[in-house]
Design a protein around this motif. Structure first.
Motif, mmCIF file in Angstrom:
data_model
loop_
_atom_site.group_PDB
_atom_site.id
_atom_site.type_symbol
_atom_site.label_atom_id
_atom_site.label_comp_id
_atom_site.label_asym_id
_atom_site.label_seq_id
_atom_site.Cartn_x
_atom_site.Cartn_y
_atom_site.Cartn_z
ATOM 1 N N THR A 138 4.737 -16.278 -18.407
ATOM 2 C CA THR A 138 3.362 -16.005 -17.978
ATOM 3 C C THR A 138 2.514 -15.884 -19.236
ATOM 4 O OG1 THR A 138 4.100 -14.861 -15.984
ATOM 5 C CG2 THR A 138 1.865 -14.389 -16.733
ATOM 6 N N GLU A 139 1.445 -16.666 -19.308
ATOM 7 C CA GLU A 139 0.541 -16.616 -20.461
ATOM 8 C C GLU A 139 -0.833 -16.180 -19.973
ATOM 9 O OE1 GLU A 139 -1.527 -19.430 -23.898
ATOM 10 O OE2 GLU A 139 0.129 -20.225 -22.710
ATOM 11 N N ILE A 140 -1.327 -15.130 -20.609
ATOM 12 C CA ILE A 140 -2.656 -14.616 -20.282
ATOM 13 C C ILE A 140 -3.525 -14.768 -21.524
ATOM 14 C CG2 ILE A 140 -3.981 -12.578 -19.621
ATOM 15 C CD1 ILE A 140 -1.398 -11.640 -18.167
ATOM 16 N N ARG A 141 -4.615 -15.462 -21.360
ATOM 17 C CA ARG A 141 -5.531 -15.736 -22.467
ATOM 18 C C ARG A 141 -6.610 -14.662 -22.485
ATOM 19 N NH1 ARG A 141 -4.776 -18.392 -26.954
ATOM 20 N NH2 ARG A 141 -6.645 -19.379 -27.730
ATOM 21 N N VAL A 142 -6.964 -14.196 -23.686
ATOM 22 C CA VAL A 142 -8.003 -13.181 -23.863
ATOM 23 C C VAL A 142 -8.995 -13.704 -24.893
ATOM 24 C CG1 VAL A 142 -8.506 -10.800 -24.546
ATOM 25 C CG2 VAL A 142 -6.360 -11.325 -23.357
ATOM 26 N N LYS A 143 -10.278 -13.666 -24.542
ATOM 27 C CA LYS A 143 -11.341 -14.114 -25.455
ATOM 28 C C LYS A 143 -12.336 -12.993 -25.663
ATOM 29 C CE LYS A 143 -14.942 -17.618 -26.144
ATOM 30 N NZ LYS A 143 -14.696 -17.777 -27.545
ATOM 31 N N PHE A 144 -12.552 -12.663 -26.923
ATOM 32 C CA PHE A 144 -13.551 -11.663 -27.295
ATOM 33 C C PHE A 144 -14.937 -12.262 -27.108
ATOM 34 C CE2 PHE A 144 -16.404 -9.870 -30.519
ATOM 35 C CZ PHE A 144 -16.341 -8.528 -30.195
ATOM 36 N N ILE A 145 -15.805 -11.547 -26.383
ATOM 37 C CA ILE A 145 -17.171 -12.008 -26.154
ATOM 38 C C ILE A 145 -18.138 -11.300 -27.100
ATOM 39 C CG2 ILE A 145 -19.033 -12.242 -24.453
ATOM 40 C CD1 ILE A 145 -16.477 -13.907 -23.864
ATOM 41 N N ARG A 146 -18.115 -9.980 -27.056
ATOM 42 C CA ARG A 146 -19.012 -9.212 -27.933
ATOM 43 C C ARG A 146 -18.592 -7.754 -27.941
ATOM 44 N NH1 ARG A 146 -23.362 -6.613 -24.685
ATOM 45 N NH2 ARG A 146 -22.822 -7.061 -22.526
ATOM 46 N N ARG A 147 -19.056 -7.056 -28.964
ATOM 47 C CA ARG A 147 -18.846 -5.613 -29.041
ATOM 48 C C ARG A 147 -19.991 -4.944 -28.298
ATOM 49 N NH1 ARG A 147 -15.891 -2.052 -31.031
ATOM 50 N NH2 ARG A 147 -14.639 -3.281 -32.414
#
Length: 157
Positions: A138-147
């Motif tokens: 299982t691969e879960i992708r995480v993308k930082f948008i903003r602080r």
């Protein structure tokens, strides 16, 4: 009376209980909503609410959890993947053909998003590979948008 010499592995029992309870929840949602896309959205929302309120306390008290591998960093360093070799939520699950579009573990994406929002990070999270759909992990992708700055955490006044 004598005590049985067989010991019960409480961690295994707890894991199976969570797996079966989660499966029952998803099955009921499928019956109630009758649209796998709506169920997937609700599972992510459920996970998000869990991430906001429960994850820190749960991990601190139980000292359990899945250990993902972190891989596939983007060139910009703002996106990565969690790779789960085993996923306890799917151990006893087989999706029928009419539910192949269901993102069964979308709750995990919501937990990640909710927990990170509580530490002032806005992220997107989605499932890239799914063992329930024949993938090896299982691969879960995480993308930082903003602080998030000067924000009051959800539910706080």
């Amino acid at each position: 009376m004598s005590r049985s010499s067989a010991r019960i592995d409480t961690k295994k029992v707890n894991s199976e209980l969570v797996t079966l309870t989660y499966g029952a929840l998803v099955a009921q949602m499928v019956k109630d909503l009758d649209n796998v896309d709506d169920v997937s959205k609700q599972l992510e929302r459920l996970g998000y609410n869990m991430g906001i309120r429960l994850i820190e306390d749960y991990l601190a008290k139980t000292n359990t959890g899945v250990q993902p591998n972190v891989a596939n960093w983007s060139a910009a360093g703002d996106e990565f993947s969690f790779i789960l070799d085993t996923n306890p939520l799917t151990e006893l699950v087989e999706l029928p053909d009419d539910l192949k579009g269901l993102k069964y573990c979308n709750t995990i994406c919501g937990i990640i998003r909710g927990a990170l929002e509580m530490v002032q990070m806005d992220v997107q999270s989605w499932i890239v590979q799914d063992q329930l759909k024949g993938d090896s992990n299982t691969e879960i992708r995480v993308k930082f948008i903003r602080r998030l700055e000067d924000a009051i955490p959800a539910g706080e006044d």
